[in-house]
Design a protein around this motif. Structure first.
Motif, PDB file in Angstrom:
ATOM      1  N   VAL A   1      -4.620  11.040  -4.198  1.00  0.00           N
ATOM      2  CA  VAL A   1      -4.713  10.024  -3.276  1.00  0.00           C
ATOM      3  C   VAL A   1      -4.350   9.299  -1.831  1.00  0.00           C
ATOM      4  O   VAL A   1      -4.098  10.138  -1.062  1.00  0.00           O
ATOM      5  CB  VAL A   1      -2.759   9.687  -3.872  1.00  0.00           C
ATOM      6  CG1 VAL A   1      -2.492   8.152  -3.844  1.00  0.00           C
ATOM      7  CG2 VAL A   1      -2.796   9.823  -5.744  1.00  0.00           C
ATOM      8  N   ARG A   2      -4.897   7.995  -1.926  1.00  0.00           N
ATOM      9  CA  ARG A   2      -5.550   8.044  -0.101  1.00  0.00           C
ATOM     10  C   ARG A   2      -5.489   6.765  -0.349  1.00  0.00           C
ATOM     11  O   ARG A   2      -5.487   5.446  -0.951  1.00  0.00           O
ATOM     12  CB  ARG A   2      -6.556   8.825  -0.084  1.00  0.00           C
ATOM     13  CG  ARG A   2      -7.992   8.040  -0.553  1.00  0.00           C
ATOM     14  CD  ARG A   2      -9.311   9.384  -0.475  1.00  0.00           C
ATOM     15  NE  ARG A   2     -10.055   8.625  -0.676  1.00  0.00           N
ATOM     16  CZ  ARG A   2     -10.714   8.632  -2.482  1.00  0.00           C
ATOM     17  NH1 ARG A   2     -10.169   9.872  -3.717  1.00  0.00           N
ATOM     18  NH2 ARG A   2     -11.283   8.776  -3.298  1.00  0.00           N
ATOM     19  N   VAL A   3      -5.651   5.750   1.151  1.00  0.00           N
ATOM     20  CA  VAL A   3      -5.835   4.243   1.578  1.00  0.00           C
ATOM     21  C   VAL A   3      -7.112   4.796   2.348  1.00  0.00           C
ATOM     22  O   VAL A   3      -7.478   5.179   3.370  1.00  0.00           O
ATOM     23  CB  VAL A   3      -4.786   3.866   2.262  1.00  0.00           C
ATOM     24  CG1 VAL A   3      -4.738   2.620   2.965  1.00  0.00           C
ATOM     25  CG2 VAL A   3      -2.915   3.842   1.939  1.00  0.00           C
ATOM     26  N   GLU A   4      -8.068   3.468   2.745  1.00  0.00           N
ATOM     27  CA  GLU A   4      -9.356   3.587   2.794  1.00  0.00           C
ATOM     28  C   GLU A   4      -9.434   2.380   3.624  1.00  0.00           C
ATOM     29  O   GLU A   4      -9.027   0.792   3.033  1.00  0.00           O
ATOM     30  CB  GLU A   4     -10.770   3.838   2.438  1.00  0.00           C
ATOM     31  CG  GLU A   4     -10.483   4.461   1.772  1.00  0.00           C
ATOM     32  CD  GLU A   4     -12.236   4.737   0.894  1.00  0.00           C
ATOM     33  OE1 GLU A   4     -12.843   3.831   0.585  1.00  0.00           O
ATOM     34  OE2 GLU A   4     -12.397   6.141   0.346  1.00  0.00           O
ATOM     35  N   ASN A   5      -8.434   1.876   4.893  1.00  0.00           N
ATOM     36  CA  ASN A   5      -8.581   1.349   5.404  1.00  0.00           C
ATOM     37  C   ASN A   5      -9.293   0.027   5.717  1.00  0.00           C
ATOM     38  O   ASN A   5     -10.832   0.899   6.639  1.00  0.00           O
ATOM     39  CB  ASN A   5      -7.158   1.009   6.571  1.00  0.00           C
ATOM     40  CG  ASN A   5      -5.583   2.287   6.276  1.00  0.00           C
ATOM     41  OD1 ASN A   5      -5.193   1.050   5.501  1.00  0.00           O
ATOM     42  ND2 ASN A   5      -5.402   3.020   7.131  1.00  0.00           N
TER      43      ASN A   5
ATOM     44  N   ARG B   1       0.991  -1.483   0.253  1.00  0.00           N
ATOM     45  CA  ARG B   1       0.386  -0.235   0.001  1.00  0.00           C
ATOM     46  C   ARG B   1       1.158   1.450  -0.248  1.00  0.00           C
ATOM     47  O   ARG B   1       0.337   3.109  -0.490  1.00  0.00           O
ATOM     48  CB  ARG B   1      -1.028   0.121   1.298  1.00  0.00           C
ATOM     49  CG  ARG B   1      -1.729  -0.761   0.947  1.00  0.00           C
ATOM     50  CD  ARG B   1      -3.607  -0.621   2.561  1.00  0.00           C
ATOM     51  NE  ARG B   1      -2.666  -1.289   3.367  1.00  0.00           N
ATOM     52  CZ  ARG B   1      -1.967  -1.700   4.076  1.00  0.00           C
ATOM     53  NH1 ARG B   1      -3.425  -3.301   3.578  1.00  0.00           N
ATOM     54  NH2 ARG B   1      -2.183  -2.084   5.327  1.00  0.00           N
ATOM     55  N   ALA B   2       2.213   1.297   0.426  1.00  0.00           N
ATOM     56  CA  ALA B   2       2.961   2.207   0.914  1.00  0.00           C
ATOM     57  C   ALA B   2       3.716   2.374  -0.317  1.00  0.00           C
ATOM     58  O   ALA B   2       3.633   3.730  -0.739  1.00  0.00           O
ATOM     59  CB  ALA B   2       4.422   1.840   1.936  1.00  0.00           C
ATOM     60  N   TRP B   3       4.114   1.439  -0.912  1.00  0.00           N
ATOM     61  CA  TRP B   3       4.300   1.691  -2.556  1.00  0.00           C
ATOM     62  C   TRP B   3       3.101   1.871  -3.945  1.00  0.00           C
ATOM     63  O   TRP B   3       3.784   2.569  -4.039  1.00  0.00           O
ATOM     64  CB  TRP B   3       5.122  -0.181  -3.042  1.00  0.00           C
ATOM     65  CG  TRP B   3       5.490   0.584  -4.337  1.00  0.00           C
ATOM     66  CD1 TRP B   3       7.058   0.265  -4.443  1.00  0.00           C
ATOM     67  CD2 TRP B   3       4.861   0.414  -5.315  1.00  0.00           C
ATOM     68  NE1 TRP B   3       7.272  -0.112  -6.072  1.00  0.00           N
ATOM     69  CE2 TRP B   3       6.157  -0.087  -6.635  1.00  0.00           C
ATOM     70  CE3 TRP B   3       3.939  -0.251  -5.881  1.00  0.00           C
ATOM     71  CZ2 TRP B   3       5.628   0.099  -8.079  1.00  0.00           C
ATOM     72  CZ3 TRP B   3       3.654  -0.063  -7.298  1.00  0.00           C
ATOM     73  CH2 TRP B   3       4.666   0.009  -8.217  1.00  0.00           C
ATOM     74  N   ALA B   4       2.515   1.469  -3.226  1.00  0.00           N
ATOM     75  CA  ALA B   4       1.491   2.053  -4.220  1.00  0.00           C
ATOM     76  C   ALA B   4       0.754   3.322  -3.880  1.00  0.00           C
ATOM     77  O   ALA B   4       0.439   4.478  -5.079  1.00  0.00           O
ATOM     78  CB  ALA B   4       0.290   1.390  -4.192  1.00  0.00           C
ATOM     79  N   VAL B   5       0.907   4.255  -3.126  1.00  0.00           N
ATOM     80  CA  VAL B   5       0.295   5.452  -3.012  1.00  0.00           C
ATOM     81  C   VAL B   5       2.004   6.740  -3.556  1.00  0.00           C
ATOM     82  O   VAL B   5       1.804   7.415  -4.470  1.00  0.00           O
ATOM     83  CB  VAL B   5       1.073   5.664  -1.167  1.00  0.00           C
ATOM     84  CG1 VAL B   5       0.642   7.516  -0.906  1.00  0.00           C
ATOM     85  CG2 VAL B   5      -0.729   5.407  -0.860  1.00  0.00           C
ATOM     86  N   ALA B   6       2.705   5.846  -2.957  1.00  0.00           N
ATOM     87  CA  ALA B   6       4.021   6.425  -3.896  1.00  0.00           C
ATOM     88  C   ALA B   6       4.182   6.777  -5.222  1.00  0.00           C
ATOM     89  O   ALA B   6       4.131   7.461  -5.969  1.00  0.00           O
ATOM     90  CB  ALA B   6       5.221   6.187  -3.331  1.00  0.00           C
ATOM     91  N   LYS B   7       3.631   5.294  -5.222  1.00  0.00           N
ATOM     92  CA  LYS B   7       3.743   5.655  -7.322  1.00  0.00           C
ATOM     93  C   LYS B   7       2.911   6.362  -7.763  1.00  0.00           C
ATOM     94  O   LYS B   7       2.851   6.827  -8.944  1.00  0.00           O
ATOM     95  CB  LYS B   7       3.393   4.166  -6.974  1.00  0.00           C
ATOM     96  CG  LYS B   7       3.929   3.740  -9.182  1.00  0.00           C
ATOM     97  CD  LYS B   7       5.169   4.241  -9.541  1.00  0.00           C
ATOM     98  CE  LYS B   7       5.146   3.702 -11.386  1.00  0.00           C
ATOM     99  NZ  LYS B   7       6.471   3.273 -11.771  1.00  0.00           N
ATOM    100  N   LEU B   8       1.907   6.186  -7.642  1.00  0.00           N
ATOM    101  CA  LEU B   8       0.778   6.565  -7.846  1.00  0.00           C
ATOM    102  C   LEU B   8       0.759   7.740  -8.008  1.00  0.00           C
ATOM    103  O   LEU B   8       0.716   9.465  -8.936  1.00  0.00           O
ATOM    104  CB  LEU B   8      -1.334   6.506  -7.385  1.00  0.00           C
ATOM    105  CG  LEU B   8      -1.759   4.452  -7.966  1.00  0.00           C
ATOM    106  CD1 LEU B   8      -2.584   4.086  -6.724  1.00  0.00           C
ATOM    107  CD2 LEU B   8      -1.313   4.562  -9.036  1.00  0.00           C
ATOM    108  N   LYS B   9       0.939   9.374  -6.883  1.00  0.00           N
ATOM    109  CA  LYS B   9       1.360  10.326  -6.953  1.00  0.00           C
ATOM    110  C   LYS B   9       2.565  10.214  -7.314  1.00  0.00           C
ATOM    111  O   LYS B   9       2.357  12.076  -8.406  1.00  0.00           O
ATOM    112  CB  LYS B   9       1.583  10.252  -4.989  1.00  0.00           C
ATOM    113  CG  LYS B   9       0.966  10.448  -4.040  1.00  0.00           C
ATOM    114  CD  LYS B   9       1.164  11.222  -2.657  1.00  0.00           C
ATOM    115  CE  LYS B   9       0.353  11.157  -2.173  1.00  0.00           C
ATOM    116  NZ  LYS B   9       0.395  11.323  -0.392  1.00  0.00           N
TER     117      LYS B   9
END
Length: 465
Positions: free
Chosen positions: A89-93, A74-82
């Motif tokens: 860009v966000r995470v809904e846990n 998830r952390a990788w995805a957030v950085a990549k998408l940004k």
């Protein structure tokens, strides 16, 4: 006399058919040149999907749901998408129970001692370190197990065989997945001490296929595993010798009552934020046996790459929402959480890529009769890629399934599944199984679909460039 009767009958039958007027022709479908251009550019030059697939599988690796590895993803995805320029860009846990694999082995003790290769199925009970030992009782289907008297099963290790064959549309998975999905509950309720199934796959590699299952109807959890297909066939040959077969099975595992997963969400903002968004996505998690390149790193990559190509071209009228769902493999937790949080919001269309990365061969849609021309336009835009237009009354996708069931309009882009179940849920699900050319064909199809659904793209001003 008989010949005359037949002739008269043929004339009577044929006359009304010949008299029927031909149905009116459908209006022609002309695809806008800019849609064709976006599609063709993606087919020739897309690198976004490969970059995402390669990066996720290399820099994160296995991403079992609810684990620290999925959190890293998830952390990788957030950085990549940004970094790719997406907005919001966000995470809904969300919280979920987590099953964790431990040591596993299978050994025939008699009549012909030998080891076999096995993997526990998701949610299997643990044998403990000592394992369990019992006689094998075999069935060629779930129905045969269901029909067996309890006394034939009680105290034994059940084995279920099957004959799943490869198909383009993957339709065999529904029928031949029954030993994994239903077998453990039935075996438990009949008193089995454990169950083994022939891996739900179509390969002949000595790799087991894992997958989730659950115990229902009050069944007591028992150890449940999948033998590799070569080992399952070996076991069948041994059983045919007619002697009792005894096995020691070790499937250690544990369950964490509550851990965190989450959906990673990003957007290409539309020019009119009041319009319902287009949702595209796949699932971020994988099984723990491999890096999940075809299931489903390539899927999230295809969806995001197509959205990025639209964003590169300008601003769409409608917002495009990318969702990388969490915890799909173990029970669609991410899809259900998205439904709970966003199910009452309107969606213009939803689509998911979760069947590998081989070429798309068919498009289906469920947009409703009022949007049939739009569906035909998408089909026309995809036809130059060798994609046929299928039903206008269905769509597909695991994570989006709950949202489709609630009535959301959807699109299905069907990948060729002929080799998918050679690799699915095995240690072989690695980057080398992704064909870059076929991956680009997927991106081209998704880009064309989004271009048609977008409502039109307004190019950025020269000043912004």
């Amino acid at each position: 006399m008989i010949k005359l009767s037949l002739a008269l009958f043929a004339a009577v039958v044929a006359t009304p058919l010949l008299a029927q007027p031909a149905p009116p022709p459908l209006p022609p479908v002309i695809v806008a040149p800019w849609v064709n251009a976006l599609r063709d550019e993606a087919l020739a030059n897309d690198h976004y999907a490969w970059d995402i697939t390669e990066g996720l599988t290399t820099e994160v690796g296995q991403r079992a749901a609810g684990t620290a590895a999925e959190a890293r993803a998830r952390a990788w995805a957030v950085a990549k998408l940004k970094a790719m320029g997406f907005s919001n860009v966000r995470v809904e846990n969300f919280d979920m129970p987590v099953w964790v694999r431990g040591p596993e082995s299978a050994e025939i003790l008699a009549p012909f001692p030998q080891t076999m290769v096995v993997a526990a199925l998701g949610n299997s009970a643990s044998t403990g370190p000592a394992g369990v030992t019992g006689q094998i009782v075999a069935f060629d289907s779930v129905d045969a197990l269901r029909a067996a008297p309890d006394a034939a099963v009680r105290g034994k290790i059940v084995f279920i065989d099957h004959r799943m064959a490869p198909t383009q549309d993957g339709s065999g998975y529904g029928q031949f997945g029954a030993p994994r999905r239903q077998g453990p509950t039935i075996a438990s309720k009949k008193g089995a001490i454990a169950i083994l199934v022939r891996s739900i796959g179509t390969d002949h590699h000595r790799n087991p296929h894992t997958g989730v299952m659950s115990f229902t109807d009050g069944a007591r959890p028992i150890p449940a595993g999948a033998l590799t297909i070569p080992d399952a066939e070996q076991l069948v040959r041994i059983l045919k010798r007619g002697q009792p077969v005894t096995m020691r099975l070790r499937l250690e595992s544990r369950t964490i009552a509550s851990a965190q997963s989450g959906n990673v969400i990003a957007e290409v903002p539309g020019r009119d934020p009041a319009l319902a968004p287009i949702l595209v996505g796949g699932h971020l998690d994988s099984w723990d046996l491999a890096t999940g390149a075809i299931d489903d790193a390539s899927g999230v990559a295809i969806a995001a790459a197509a959205a990025k190509r639209i964003m590169d071209a300008g601003r769409p009228l409608r917002t495009i929402r990318i969702v990388w769902f969490g915890a799909e493999e173990v029970g669609l937790f991410g899809g259900l959480d998205y439904l709970a949080g966003h199910g009452k919001e309107p969606h213009y269309a939803i689509a998911e890529s979760d069947f590998g990365a081989d070429r798309i061969w068919r498009i289906t849609s469920k947009l409703g009769p009022a949007r049939r021309d739009e569906a035909r336009m998408i089909g026309a835009a995809l036809a130059p890629l060798g994609i046929v237009t299928g039903s206008f009354d269905e769509a597909e996708g695991s994570d989006i399934g709950p949202l489709l069931a609630s009535g959301a309009p959807g699109i299905g882009l069907s990948q060729d599944g002929t080799r998918y179940f050679d690799v699915h849920h095995t240690p072989d699900d690695t980057l080398d199984k992704v064909d870059p050319a076929q991956l680009r064909q997927n991106v081209a199809a998704w880009t064309a679909m989004l271009a048609v659904l977008s409502g039109g793209i307004e190019p950025y001003s020269r000043a912004r460039r």
